[in-house]
Motif scaffolding. Structure first.
Motif, mmCIF file in Angstrom:
data_model
loop_
_atom_site.group_PDB
_atom_site.id
_atom_site.type_symbol
_atom_site.label_atom_id
_atom_site.label_comp_id
_atom_site.label_asym_id
_atom_site.label_seq_id
_atom_site.Cartn_x
_atom_site.Cartn_y
_atom_site.Cartn_z
ATOM 1 N N LEU A 129 0.971 -1.454 0.027
ATOM 2 C CA LEU A 129 -0.281 0.155 -0.346
ATOM 3 C C LEU A 129 0.860 1.517 -0.174
ATOM 4 C CD1 LEU A 129 -2.883 -0.718 2.499
ATOM 5 C CD2 LEU A 129 -3.197 -0.774 0.347
ATOM 6 N N HIS A 130 2.264 0.990 0.134
ATOM 7 C CA HIS A 130 2.969 2.377 0.217
ATOM 8 C C HIS A 130 2.514 3.728 1.264
ATOM 9 C CE1 HIS A 130 4.866 0.502 -4.208
ATOM 10 N NE2 HIS A 130 3.512 0.614 -3.800
ATOM 11 N N GLY A 131 2.191 2.711 2.551
ATOM 12 C CA GLY A 131 1.879 3.523 3.185
ATOM 13 C C GLY A 131 0.567 4.405 3.179
ATOM 14 N N LYS A 132 0.134 3.736 1.796
ATOM 15 C CA LYS A 132 -1.567 5.015 2.120
ATOM 16 C C LYS A 132 -2.840 4.488 2.824
ATOM 17 C CE LYS A 132 -0.154 7.832 -0.995
ATOM 18 N NZ LYS A 132 -0.138 9.074 -0.875
ATOM 19 N N THR A 133 -3.847 4.489 2.949
ATOM 20 C CA THR A 133 -4.981 4.444 3.659
ATOM 21 C C THR A 133 -5.344 2.858 2.656
ATOM 22 O OG1 THR A 133 -5.429 5.853 5.242
ATOM 23 C CG2 THR A 133 -7.131 4.138 4.946
ATOM 24 N N ILE A 134 -5.458 3.398 2.269
ATOM 25 C CA ILE A 134 -6.378 2.330 0.755
ATOM 26 C C ILE A 134 -5.874 2.305 -0.651
ATOM 27 C CG2 ILE A 134 -8.579 3.242 1.533
ATOM 28 C CD1 ILE A 134 -9.750 4.128 -0.903
ATOM 29 N N ALA A 135 -5.672 1.373 -1.386
ATOM 30 C CA ALA A 135 -5.802 1.210 -2.832
ATOM 31 C C ALA A 135 -6.465 1.255 -3.529
ATOM 32 C CB ALA A 135 -4.707 -0.427 -2.511
ATOM 33 N N ALA A 136 -6.880 1.238 -4.504
ATOM 34 C CA ALA A 136 -7.785 1.641 -5.704
ATOM 35 C C ALA A 136 -7.715 1.550 -6.749
ATOM 36 C CB ALA A 136 -9.323 2.728 -4.814
ATOM 37 N N LEU A 137 -8.713 2.045 -8.179
ATOM 38 C CA LEU A 137 -8.748 1.860 -8.928
ATOM 39 C C LEU A 137 -8.699 3.849 -9.639
ATOM 40 C CD1 LEU A 137 -8.604 0.958 -12.473
ATOM 41 C CD2 LEU A 137 -11.311 1.107 -11.780
ATOM 42 N N LEU A 138 -7.639 4.243 -10.139
ATOM 43 C CA LEU A 138 -7.850 5.307 -10.814
ATOM 44 C C LEU A 138 -9.019 5.798 -11.224
ATOM 45 C CD1 LEU A 138 -6.556 8.696 -10.033
ATOM 46 C CD2 LEU A 138 -5.621 7.853 -12.256
ATOM 47 N N ASP A 139 -10.102 6.688 -11.706
ATOM 48 C CA ASP A 139 -11.008 6.133 -11.943
ATOM 49 C C ASP A 139 -11.426 7.661 -12.925
ATOM 50 O OD1 ASP A 139 -13.830 5.884 -12.198
ATOM 51 O OD2 ASP A 139 -14.610 5.809 -11.133
ATOM 52 N N ALA A 140 -11.926 7.755 -14.292
ATOM 53 C CA ALA A 140 -11.423 8.651 -15.457
ATOM 54 C C ALA A 140 -12.778 9.514 -14.944
ATOM 55 C CB ALA A 140 -11.562 7.781 -16.663
ATOM 56 N N PHE A 141 -13.176 11.090 -14.224
ATOM 57 C CA PHE A 141 -13.889 11.384 -14.275
ATOM 58 C C PHE A 141 -13.221 13.024 -14.437
ATOM 59 C CE2 PHE A 141 -16.201 8.440 -11.088
ATOM 60 C CZ PHE A 141 -17.421 8.094 -11.895
ATOM 61 N N SER A 142 -13.939 13.519 -15.130
ATOM 62 C CA SER A 142 -13.653 15.057 -15.180
ATOM 63 C C SER A 142 -13.524 15.434 -13.840
ATOM 64 C CB SER A 142 -14.529 15.531 -16.117
ATOM 65 O OG SER A 142 -16.050 15.767 -15.096
ATOM 66 N N SER A 143 -12.086 17.009 -14.275
ATOM 67 C CA SER A 143 -12.428 18.123 -13.236
ATOM 68 C C SER A 143 -13.090 18.137 -12.845
ATOM 69 C CB SER A 143 -11.296 18.758 -13.493
ATOM 70 O OG SER A 143 -12.150 19.909 -14.431
ATOM 71 N N GLN A 144 -14.844 18.520 -13.180
ATOM 72 C CA GLN A 144 -16.452 18.812 -12.930
ATOM 73 C C GLN A 144 -16.560 18.710 -11.720
ATOM 74 O OE1 GLN A 144 -15.469 19.066 -15.890
ATOM 75 N NE2 GLN A 144 -15.017 21.517 -15.911
ATOM 76 N N TYR A 145 -16.520 16.842 -11.586
ATOM 77 C CA TYR A 145 -16.825 16.214 -10.017
ATOM 78 C C TYR A 145 -15.393 16.107 -9.497
ATOM 79 C CZ TYR A 145 -19.519 13.152 -13.151
ATOM 80 O OH TYR A 145 -20.504 12.309 -14.593
ATOM 81 N N ARG A 146 -14.462 16.486 -9.690
ATOM 82 C CA ARG A 146 -13.802 17.494 -8.288
ATOM 83 C C ARG A 146 -13.657 18.388 -7.535
ATOM 84 N NH1 ARG A 146 -11.585 13.494 -12.064
ATOM 85 N NH2 ARG A 146 -9.424 12.418 -10.971
ATOM 86 N N ALA A 147 -14.227 18.976 -8.448
ATOM 87 C CA ALA A 147 -14.574 20.619 -8.135
ATOM 88 C C ALA A 147 -16.128 20.085 -6.844
ATOM 89 C CB ALA A 147 -14.927 21.280 -8.893
ATOM 90 N N ASN A 148 -17.336 19.184 -7.831
ATOM 91 C CA ASN A 148 -17.759 19.151 -6.229
ATOM 92 C C ASN A 148 -17.550 18.549 -5.091
ATOM 93 O OD1 ASN A 148 -19.616 20.406 -8.155
ATOM 94 N ND2 ASN A 148 -20.858 18.582 -9.315
ATOM 95 N N ILE A 149 -16.887 17.946 -4.912
ATOM 96 C CA ILE A 149 -16.434 17.696 -3.151
ATOM 97 C C ILE A 149 -15.115 17.808 -2.800
ATOM 98 C CG2 ILE A 149 -17.415 15.492 -3.557
ATOM 99 C CD1 ILE A 149 -14.853 14.393 -4.531
ATOM 100 N N GLY A 150 -14.521 19.386 -3.320
ATOM 101 C CA GLY A 150 -13.771 20.132 -2.442
ATOM 102 C C GLY A 150 -12.489 19.365 -3.078
ATOM 103 N N LEU A 151 -12.176 19.065 -4.639
ATOM 104 C CA LEU A 151 -10.771 18.724 -5.055
ATOM 105 C C LEU A 151 -10.685 19.396 -5.463
ATOM 106 C CD1 LEU A 151 -11.255 14.924 -5.221
ATOM 107 C CD2 LEU A 151 -10.583 15.715 -2.864
ATOM 108 N N LYS A 152 -8.945 19.553 -5.935
ATOM 109 C CA LYS A 152 -8.813 20.062 -7.422
ATOM 110 C C LYS A 152 -8.613 19.549 -8.433
ATOM 111 C CE LYS A 152 -5.300 22.912 -4.020
ATOM 112 N NZ LYS A 152 -4.215 22.747 -3.951
ATOM 113 N N LYS A 153 -8.524 19.587 -8.960
ATOM 114 C CA LYS A 153 -8.596 18.773 -10.458
ATOM 115 C C LYS A 153 -7.927 18.057 -11.002
ATOM 116 C CE LYS A 153 -5.694 21.967 -14.418
ATOM 117 N NZ LYS A 153 -5.906 23.272 -15.539
ATOM 118 N N ASN A 154 -6.579 17.794 -10.739
ATOM 119 C CA ASN A 154 -6.250 16.300 -11.152
ATOM 120 C C ASN A 154 -5.581 15.975 -9.703
ATOM 121 O OD1 ASN A 154 -5.426 17.151 -13.975
ATOM 122 N ND2 ASN A 154 -3.462 18.651 -12.942
ATOM 123 N N ASP A 155 -6.761 15.870 -8.275
ATOM 124 C CA ASP A 155 -7.021 14.895 -7.648
ATOM 125 C C ASP A 155 -6.936 13.888 -7.873
ATOM 126 O OD1 ASP A 155 -5.985 16.758 -5.636
ATOM 127 O OD2 ASP A 155 -7.313 17.103 -4.638
#
Length: 338
Positions: A129-155
């Motif tokens: 897990l390289h020191g992370k809490t979870i391992a998961a699939l990087l999903d293919a969502f646009s930056s607008q989805y990130r903005a709606n939950i308080g994330l930056k465009k490349n998070d």
């Protein structure tokens, strides 16, 4: 952590008990190199009949019988109405893995019911897990989805249907408390529901594994270039070869929803791996049960049928606009009207 004994958690209500059962058959069939597989089911009303059916699968493969854990009701916990953005409210049960699962567990693999395990789970179970809490699939969502939950465009935004979880770190960082507070702060209305909450809290604490460990339906409905147009993922998304491996040689096949295809338990499914699901169903206690009728409404079905007759390039671009911009915009408006 025992590398040969996997601890796996599912969450299900009675309607999806059959889907869980088929997944369990595939897990046991393809993970015979594991000494044991301990199953926990976060139970949102699975009937006694379906419980016995699921337990019979474990006995058939000489595995430990699943532990049934009454799922917590997110609305009752928060004493407020929590909206269902997708699926059912039972999906919120996985937010309580740290408080509902046995205290001594340090690692657990969460699986959605709508997955088929195509190869041994051993490699995924033992991922670093390289020191992370979870391992998961990087999903293919646009930056607008990130903005709606308080994330930056490349998070990072991840698909929460397959999550390898460091429970010890989850508890130390009080992830459960943070998830509940986030949901409360949004008045129970969150883009993508529980998955949106998980992304908001764990975006910067996620190791993104190879897509072959969670081969989602968009990989099969679109080629790589089409997927880039349709989903418009940010920088850092998987490369063409990684997606090809996920399509041709998946460890886990995840039958996620898609406007272009039906899921394998629904009549008329043409997914590339529909026969894999049907094969495991034929080995399950539900082998004689009929496939489901499509429950999509007439209006939605009409729109989809109209879109499908368009030239494919035009169809993908139109669907991409709806997916990347219109859907997150509608969610933003919904939040503003609360």
């Amino acid at each position: 952590m025992n590398q040969n004994v996997a601890h796996i958690v599912y969450a299900s209500d009675d309607r999806f008990a059959e889907i869980l059962g088929v997944s369990l058959v595939s897990l046991y069939e393809n993970s015979k190199d594991m000494d044991d597989i301990i199953i926990y089911v976060l139970d949102s009303g699975v009937s006694e009949k379906n419980r016995r059916r699921i337990e019979s699968i474990s006995k058939q493969y000489n595995r430990t019988v699943p532990q049934w854990i009454k799922a917590q009701d997110i609305s009752k916990v928060l004493e407020m109405e929590v909206a269902v953005d997708r699926g059912s409210l039972s999906q919120y049960a996985r937010l309580f893995v740290s408080s509902d699962l046995p205290e001594n567990l340090e690692r657990v693999l969460y699986l959605d019911c709508d997955v088929v395990i195509n190869k041994s789970i051993k490699e995924l179970w033992n991922i670093n897990l390289h020191g992370k809490t979870i391992a998961a699939l990087l999903d293919a969502f646009s930056s607008q989805y990130r903005a709606n939950i308080g994330l930056k465009k490349n998070d990072v935004m991840f698909n929460s249907g397959v999550m390898l979880i460091n429970l010890k770190r989850w508890k130390e960082l009080k992830v459960e408390e943070k998830l509940l507070e986030f949901i409360r702060s949004k008045n129970g209305v969150i883009q993508q529901g529980d998955q949106g909450a998980l992304n908001a809290i764990l975006s910067h604490d996620t190791y993104c594994f190879e897509p072959r460990f969670n081969s989602v339906t968009i990989y099969h409905d679109f080629n790589y270039d089409e997927m880039m147009i349709y989903r418009k993922p940010p920088k850092g998304f998987y490369g063409r070869e990684e997606i090809k491996v996920a399509v041709d040689d998946p460890v886990i096949i995840h039958y996620t929803t898609s406007f272009l295809s039906k899921r394998p338990w629904i009549i008329g499914c043409q997914h590339r791996y529909v026969n894999a699901w049907l094969n495991y169903k034929s080995k399950s206690p539900w082998k004689t049960e009929p496939l489901w009728m499509d429950s999509v409404g007439k209006g939605e079905r009409l729109v989809v049928n109209v879109v499908k007759v368009l030239p494919r390039g035009i169809m993908i671009r139109m669907a991409g606009i709806a997916q990347a911009y219109i859907r997150p915009f509608k969610n933003r408006i919904k939040r503003m009207t609360l």
